[in-house]
Design a protein around this motif. Structure first.
Motif, PDB file in Angstrom:
ATOM      1  N   HIS A   5      29.568 -57.623 132.557  1.00 34.15           N
ATOM      2  CA  HIS A   5      30.880 -57.900 133.228  1.00 34.15           C
ATOM      3  C   HIS A   5      31.065 -56.745 134.118  1.00 34.15           C
ATOM      4  CE1 HIS A   5      34.934 -59.221 134.096  1.00 34.15           C
ATOM      5  NE2 HIS A   5      35.231 -57.842 133.643  1.00 34.15           N
ATOM      6  N   SER A   6      30.500 -55.566 133.681  1.00 34.66           N
ATOM      7  CA  SER A   6      30.997 -54.390 134.440  1.00 34.66           C
ATOM      8  C   SER A   6      29.875 -54.415 135.442  1.00 34.66           C
ATOM      9  CB  SER A   6      30.740 -52.969 133.412  1.00 34.66           C
ATOM     10  OG  SER A   6      31.688 -53.074 132.652  1.00 34.66           O
ATOM     11  N   THR A   7      28.582 -54.871 135.224  1.00 31.84           N
ATOM     12  CA  THR A   7      27.614 -55.053 136.141  1.00 31.84           C
ATOM     13  C   THR A   7      27.836 -55.920 137.164  1.00 31.84           C
ATOM     14  OG1 THR A   7      25.937 -54.340 134.426  1.00 31.84           O
ATOM     15  CG2 THR A   7      25.046 -55.434 136.454  1.00 31.84           C
ATOM     16  N   ALA A   8      28.322 -57.143 136.945  1.00 33.36           N
ATOM     17  CA  ALA A   8      29.008 -58.114 137.778  1.00 33.36           C
ATOM     18  C   ALA A   8      29.951 -57.579 138.769  1.00 33.36           C
ATOM     19  CB  ALA A   8      29.172 -59.256 137.133  1.00 33.36           C
ATOM     20  N   LEU A   9      31.087 -56.873 138.164  1.00 30.97           N
ATOM     21  CA  LEU A   9      31.922 -56.275 138.828  1.00 30.97           C
ATOM     22  C   LEU A   9      31.498 -55.363 140.035  1.00 30.97           C
ATOM     23  CD1 LEU A   9      35.228 -55.828 136.534  1.00 30.97           C
ATOM     24  CD2 LEU A   9      34.789 -57.615 138.353  1.00 30.97           C
ATOM     25  N   GLN A  10      30.496 -54.372 139.467  1.00 31.05           N
ATOM     26  CA  GLN A  10      29.972 -53.325 140.428  1.00 31.05           C
ATOM     27  C   GLN A  10      29.194 -54.208 141.604  1.00 31.05           C
ATOM     28  OE1 GLN A  10      27.810 -50.677 138.030  1.00 31.05           O
ATOM     29  NE2 GLN A  10      29.492 -50.066 137.040  1.00 31.05           N
ATOM     30  N   ALA A  11      28.539 -55.228 141.265  1.00 34.84           N
ATOM     31  CA  ALA A  11      27.594 -55.776 142.421  1.00 34.84           C
ATOM     32  C   ALA A  11      28.719 -56.580 143.116  1.00 34.84           C
ATOM     33  CB  ALA A  11      26.889 -56.967 141.396  1.00 34.84           C
ATOM     34  N   LEU A  12      29.626 -57.183 142.863  1.00 35.81           N
ATOM     35  CA  LEU A  12      30.627 -57.985 143.743  1.00 35.81           C
ATOM     36  C   LEU A  12      31.266 -56.847 144.651  1.00 35.81           C
ATOM     37  CD1 LEU A  12      32.134 -60.603 141.278  1.00 35.81           C
ATOM     38  CD2 LEU A  12      30.341 -61.017 143.110  1.00 35.81           C
ATOM     39  N   GLY A  13      31.386 -55.644 144.286  1.00 35.94           N
ATOM     40  CA  GLY A  13      32.052 -54.678 145.148  1.00 35.94           C
ATOM     41  C   GLY A  13      30.815 -53.871 146.039  1.00 35.94           C
ATOM     42  N   SER A  14      29.668 -54.174 145.647  1.00 32.51           N
ATOM     43  CA  SER A  14      28.613 -53.316 146.498  1.00 32.51           C
ATOM     44  C   SER A  14      28.273 -53.551 147.909  1.00 32.51           C
ATOM     45  CB  SER A  14      27.234 -53.562 145.555  1.00 32.51           C
ATOM     46  OG  SER A  14      26.742 -54.842 145.634  1.00 32.51           O
ATOM     47  N   SER A  15      27.657 -52.873 148.456  1.00 34.12           N
ATOM     48  CA  SER A  15      27.375 -53.095 149.827  1.00 34.12           C
ATOM     49  C   SER A  15      26.101 -53.995 149.908  1.00 34.12           C
ATOM     50  CB  SER A  15      26.914 -51.743 150.683  1.00 34.12           C
ATOM     51  OG  SER A  15      25.947 -51.168 149.892  1.00 34.12           O
ATOM     52  N   ARG A  16      25.221 -54.147 148.987  1.00 37.58           N
ATOM     53  CA  ARG A  16      24.324 -55.124 148.607  1.00 37.58           C
ATOM     54  C   ARG A  16      24.887 -56.545 148.600  1.00 37.58           C
ATOM     55  NH1 ARG A  16      19.780 -55.486 143.954  1.00 37.58           N
ATOM     56  NH2 ARG A  16      18.204 -57.100 144.952  1.00 37.58           N
ATOM     57  N   PHE A  17      25.841 -56.738 147.928  1.00 36.47           N
ATOM     58  CA  PHE A  17      26.407 -58.094 147.877  1.00 36.47           C
ATOM     59  C   PHE A  17      27.272 -58.613 149.280  1.00 36.47           C
ATOM     60  CE2 PHE A  17      30.344 -60.252 147.325  1.00 36.47           C
ATOM     61  CZ  PHE A  17      29.936 -61.661 146.934  1.00 36.47           C
ATOM     62  N   HIS A  18      27.857 -57.552 149.712  1.00 38.54           N
ATOM     63  CA  HIS A  18      28.528 -57.754 151.118  1.00 38.54           C
ATOM     64  C   HIS A  18      27.480 -58.307 152.016  1.00 38.54           C
ATOM     65  CE1 HIS A  18      32.521 -57.049 150.016  1.00 38.54           C
ATOM     66  NE2 HIS A  18      32.307 -55.643 149.464  1.00 38.54           N
TER      67      HIS A  18
END
Length: 369
Positions: A188-201
Motif C-alpha cells: 500500500h505504501s509503495t503504491a501511494l509513493q508510486a502514484l505521487g512520483s514523477s515517474r507516474f505523472h
C-alpha cells in the motif's frame, strides 16, 4: 491434439478492421484511465468513508493499463516504435505496483478460509472488506465446478492428525496474517509513493495525450489488424500445446508436491508455463476487443479458460505463501504441520484448476476438429 479455433465464426461481416479501430480502442482505454484516476484521487483521501469506491477506481486503473499495454504489444508494428517501446515497461511497472496490495489481501483471505475448512476450527478473522475489488476470480477457495477439489490427502486427515491440525491452525493463521498484512501494508505504501512520483505523472501525461492522439505509423490506417490478432492467438495455442496436459488429465499430480517445502524459495518449476499461457490468453482477449469492440460477442470458452487459469495463479501463489511461512524459524511443530497441510491443499487446488482448464481446452479441440 487437433488445432482449436477459438473464434469459429466471424462476428464482423463488414470491412476489415484497420489502425483506425486500434486508435479508437486505445483512446477509449486512455479515457477510462483518466476517469478512474480522477475517481481514485477524489476518494483516496477519505478511505474510511469511500473504501469501496477507492478499490473500484484502483481496479479500473489496472484494467485500463493492462489493455493499453497489451495492445501496444500485439499491434506494435502499427505504432511509433520509440513511443510504444518506452511506454510499455512503464505500464508494466504501474500495473504490477497497483495490483500487489489487493493480491496480498485476497491471498490472506484464501489461506484463512482454507485453514478453517481443513481444520474445522472457529472461523479465522477474514478481511473481506479489504479484498473487495481484489482478485475476485481467484480468491474463492471453493473447488472449480465440474472438477475434483482438494479432497485428497489434505482433507482425509486421520483423527490424531486432525487434532494436531486444529491446534496448529490458529497459530498458522495468526502467522500468515502477520506476514501477509505486513506485506500488504508495504505494498500500500509503495503504491501511494508510486502514484505521487514523477515517474507516474510522466506515464499519466502520456496516457492523457493518448486519449486524443494515437501515434500510429503512416500505413496503419490502411493495414488490416486481423493478421496481428491471429498471430497473438497462434502464440497462445502454441503455448497451450507445450503444456503437460497429459499430466493435467489427472486431478492429482503427486509430482507437483515434490518441490513443496524444499529449502529452495524459488517459484514452483511447473507453474511458469501455465502463468505464461494465462498472460497470452489475456493478450488474445484484448486483441479480440480491439477487433470487435468491448461490446462485441463474448467467447464463453475464453472466459472459462481464463477463470481456470486465474484460480491456478491464485492457488499457486497461496501455496508459496504457506511454504514461506512454514520456513519461519522456531515455529511450533503443530504450526509447521498445519502450514504443510495448507500448502498441500493449495497445490491440489492448482491441480484442480489445471484439470478444469485441460477439460475445457480439449472439449474445444473436439468441437472444432
Amino acid at each position: 491434439m487437433a488445432q482449436q479455433h477459438l473464434d469459429p465464426t466471424d462476428p464482423t461481416a463488414g470491412p476489415s478492421p484497420t489502425g483506425d479501430a486500434l486508435a479508437g480502442y486505445l483512446r477509449a482505454q486512455a479515457t477510462e484511465f483518466l476517469r478512474a484516476l480522477r475517481q481514485h484521487r477524489e476518494t483516496g483521501v477519505a478511505a474510511s468513508n469511500g473504501r469501496e469506491e477507492t478499490v473500484d477506481a484502483a481496479r479500473a486503473l489496472r484494467r485500463s493499463v493492462r489493455r493499453v499495454s497489451g495492445s501496444l504489444h500485439t499491434f506494435r508494428p502499427l505504432l511509433e516504435t520509440d513511443w510504444s517501446e518506452t511506454l510499455r515497461p512503464e505500464l508494466a511497472w504501474l500495473s504490477g505496483t497497483l495490483s500487489m496490495e489487493h493480491a496480498y489481501a485476497a491471498r490472506l483471505e484464501r489461506l484463512l478460509l482454507a485453514l478453517h475448512r481443513l481444520s474445522g476450527a472457529t472461523v479465522f478473522p477474514v478481511q473481506s472488506a479489504a479484498v473487495v475489488g481484489g482478485r475476485s476470480a481467484g480468491a474463492d477457495p471453493v473447488p472449480l465446478k465440474g472438477a475434483p477439489g482438494p479432497a485428497g490427502p489434505p482433507t482425509a486427515t486421520p483423527a490424531a492428525d486432525r487434532g494436531n491440525l486444529t491446534v496448529g491452525a490458529a497459530k498458522a493463521g495468526a502467522l500468515l496474517e502477520r506476514q501477509l498484512t505486513l506485506a500488504r501494508t508495504r505494498a500500500h505504501s509503495t503504491a501511494l509513493q508510486a502514484l505521487g512520483s514523477s515517474r507516474f505523472h510522466a506515464v499519466a501525461d502520456k496516457i492523457a495525450v493518448l486519449a486524443s492522439e494515437v501515434p500510429l505509423t503512416t500505413t496503419a490506417t490502411t493495414t488490416d489488424l486481423r493478421p496481428l490478432a491471429t498471430a497473438a492467438e497462434e502464440r497462445l495455442k502454441d503455448a497451450v500445446t507445450a503444456l503437460p496436459l497429459v499430466t493435467a488429465g489427472s486431478p492429482y499430480n503427486a509430482e507437483a508436491l515434490i518441490h513443496g517445502l524444499s529449502p529452495d524459495p524459488a517459484p514452483h518449476p511447473q507453474d511458469a508455463p501455465w502463468h505464461q499461457v494465462r498472460l497470452l490468453l489475456r493478450l488474445h482477449r484484448y486483441a479480440r476487443e480491439t477487433l470487435y469492440g468491448t461490446d462485441g460477442p463474448i467467447d464463453v470458452r475464453l472466459l472459462t479458460a481464463g477463470q481456470a487459469l486465474d484460480r491456478h495463479r491464485d492457488a499457486s501463489e497461496a501455496s508459496a505463501a504457506a511454504a514461506s511461512a512454514a520456513r519461519t524459524p522456531r515455529i511450533a511443530p503443530a504450526t509447521a504441520y498445519a502450514l504443510g497441510v495448507l500448502h498441500a491443499d493449495q497445490r491440489h487446488e492448482v491441480e484442480a484448476a489445471r484439470f478444469a482448464f485441460q477439460q475445457s481446452w480439449q472439449r474445444q479441440a473436439v468441437s472444432t476438429s
